[in-house]
Enzyme design. Structure first.
Site: not given
Ligand code: 6PG
Length: 497
Positions: A34-35, A130-131, A185, A188-189, A192, A466
């Site tokens: 870690n830095r 993710s998770g 990913k 995925h978000n 989400e 156009h």
């Molecule tokens: C995941 C989540 C993780 C994070 C989000 C929150 O897959 O584990 O998506 O990546 O909790 O980025 O995103 P926001 O702060 O934009 O709601």
């Protein structure tokens, strides 16, 4: 001499620490750096005590402690910090060494870094993880993509630490070249965001619309979680609604200020949708809903000036006044469950359309069945129905749209009446449901044989020459009309964004 470590991890914030412990628990010797090096000491003296770890106080020490080809995963803040780390590490490494970015980096950055490092003989991988904290510790979903030559050396570690689905398959699979892992990913978000906002809209319909208390809504989500909507986000929603504040004894959710934060991946997904010309209205609306939530003071002030319907559930005001007078709450809850499931299907359909277009645009050859498969466990959007999405893409990898798969087609057909009725109730009550409404508009738009874009093209041609195509001529032939008799017959050059 001490045995060399199998993998190095840079960045010991909570996600990094938990990934290290996860790797160690699977039998790997892990070097940590870690830095702020005090963090390394604190970790080794604390949660890492007595474990098969190597604490490193510099990047040189980290590199020297690793078995070649070196595998280094970093869990640091996306953006400039990643470039700085790569700049410091690259001169210390040898051709064939592997760098894995496990943060939420932009896929454009990952594509650039893959190409830059390949010139130096280094193998770069962007792996979305993710998770959350729990997932990192006990098994996340991992989405790796980048330089494929890195995969044989990474696979044993990443698949060992990933979540396992009910059939035992690891929730980690090689996805493709460049920034494809980070792209997946990001989507995925975005999904989400859509799922979360959809759940929030259902909650607001029940709380504001039907006047139900958090304790009354809690069992509804718990019940939904036993059927098609079974998912992590529905499950935690039930948990949240049942949680009482220790100080006041009130439901904790009722005490939380209604302004949502965001770190940007939902925004990126929406921006990419616009860039690639893919309709992902539910994800975009979910981002806008967070933006609107953030202007709390304006909303509070506007309440006195902007009028809305005054009816209550069953006796909605506005255009719907009296129409649903015989409705009862129990049947509405049943309809809402169907509407939420239908909207969820549309949202995933949009996410997969974005993946499909990116795959074609960038030549990534993404396997959509694999993507749904590795989302079945570990990640935030894990849900029962992801197994059904995998089946749909395995049966027909060329599926034009997820909504067209026989199972989803049937669900959407069966949800019709409920979906439309729930929306008309929401409109009648003045409860905002941007994602739910966008889902039905997407569905109706996608199945609409003739959209009003004929008129739109006429408008563009009227004011800007156009041009347009005609239904009675071959595609690709463009026409201009002198609409006013004074505009002339010169068409503007055709170009598309
Ligand atoms: C995941 C989540 C993780 C994070 C989000 C929150 O897959 O584990 O998506 O990546 O909790 O980025 O995103 P926001 O702060 O934009 O709601």
């Amino acid at each position: 001499m001490e045995k060399l470590a199998d993998i190095g991890v840079v960045g010991l914030a909570v996600m990094g620490e938990n990934l290290v412990l996860n790797m160690e628990s699977k039998g790997f010797r892990v070097a940590c750096y870690n830095r702020t090096v005090d963090k390394v000491d604190a970790f080794l003296a604390g949660r890492g005590q007595g474990k098969n770890l190597v604490g490193c106080r510099s990047l040189e020490e980290l590199v020297a402690s690793l078995e070649p080809p070196r595998r280094i995963m970093f869990m640091v803040r996306a953006g400039a910090a990643v470039d700085q780390l790569i700049d410091s590490l690259a001169p210390l490494l040898e051709p064939g060494d592997i760098l894995v970015d496990g943060g939420n980096s932009s896929y454009h950055d990952t594509t650039r870094r893959c190409a830059d490092l390949e010139k130096k003989g280094l193998l770069y991988v962007g792996a979305g993880v993710s998770g959350g904290e729990e997932g990192a510790l006990h098994g996340p979903s991992i989405m790796p993509g980048g330089n494929a030559a890195a995969w044989p050396a990474l696979q044993p570690i990443l698949q060992a630490i990933a979540a396992k689905a009910a059939d035992g398959a690891p929730c980690c699979e090689w996805l493709g070249p460049d920034g494809s892992g980070h792209f997946v990913k990001m989507v995925h978000n975005g999904i989400e965001y859509g799922d979360m906002q959809l759940i929030c809209e259902a909650y607001q319909l029940l709380s504001q619309g039907l006047g139900m208390a958090a304790e009354e809504i809690q069992p509804i989500f718990a019940d939904w979680n036993t059927r098609e909507l079974d998912s992590y986000l529905i499950q935690i929603t039930a948990d949240i609604l049942g949680h009482m504040d220790a100080e006041t004894g009130k439901p904790t959710v009722d005490l939380i200020l209604d302004t949502a934060g965001q770190k940007g991946t939902g925004k990126w997904t929406s921006q990419v949708g616009l860039d690639l010309g893919v309709a992902i209205p539910q994800i975009a609306e979910a981002v806008f809903a967070r933006c609107l939530s953030a202007v709390k003071d304006e909303r509070v002030a506007a309440k006195s000036y902007l009028l809305g319907p005054e009816g209550t559930f069953g006796k909605e005001g506005g255009a719907n006044k009296g129409v649903n007078a015989d409705k009862d709450a129990a049947s509405f809850v049943k309809q809402l469950e169907k509407a939420v499931y239908a909207a969820k299907i549309c949202s995933y359909a949009q996410g997969f359309q974005l993946l499909r277009t990116a795959s074609m645009e960038y030549g990534w050859n993404l396997h959509f069945g694999d993507i749904a498969r590795i989302w079945r466990e570990g990640c935030i959007i894990r849900a029962r129905f992801l197994g059904t999405i995998t089946e749909a893409y395995e049966t027909d990898p060329e599926l034009a749209n997820l909504m067209l798969a026989p199972y989803f087609r049937e669900v959407l057909a069966g949800a019709q009446a409920a979906w439309r009725s729930v929306l008309s109730t929401a409109i009648g009550l003045g409860v905002p449901v941007p994602v739910l409404a966008a889902s039905l508009s997407y569905y109706d738009g996608y199945r609409c044989e003739r959209l009003p874009a004929n008129l739109l093209q006429a408008q563009r041609d009227y004011f800007g020459a156009h041009t347009y195509e005609r239904i009675d001529r071959p595609r690709g032939e463009f026409f201009h009309t002198n609409w006013t008799g004074t505009g002339g017959s010169t068409a503007s050059s055709t170009y598309s964004v």
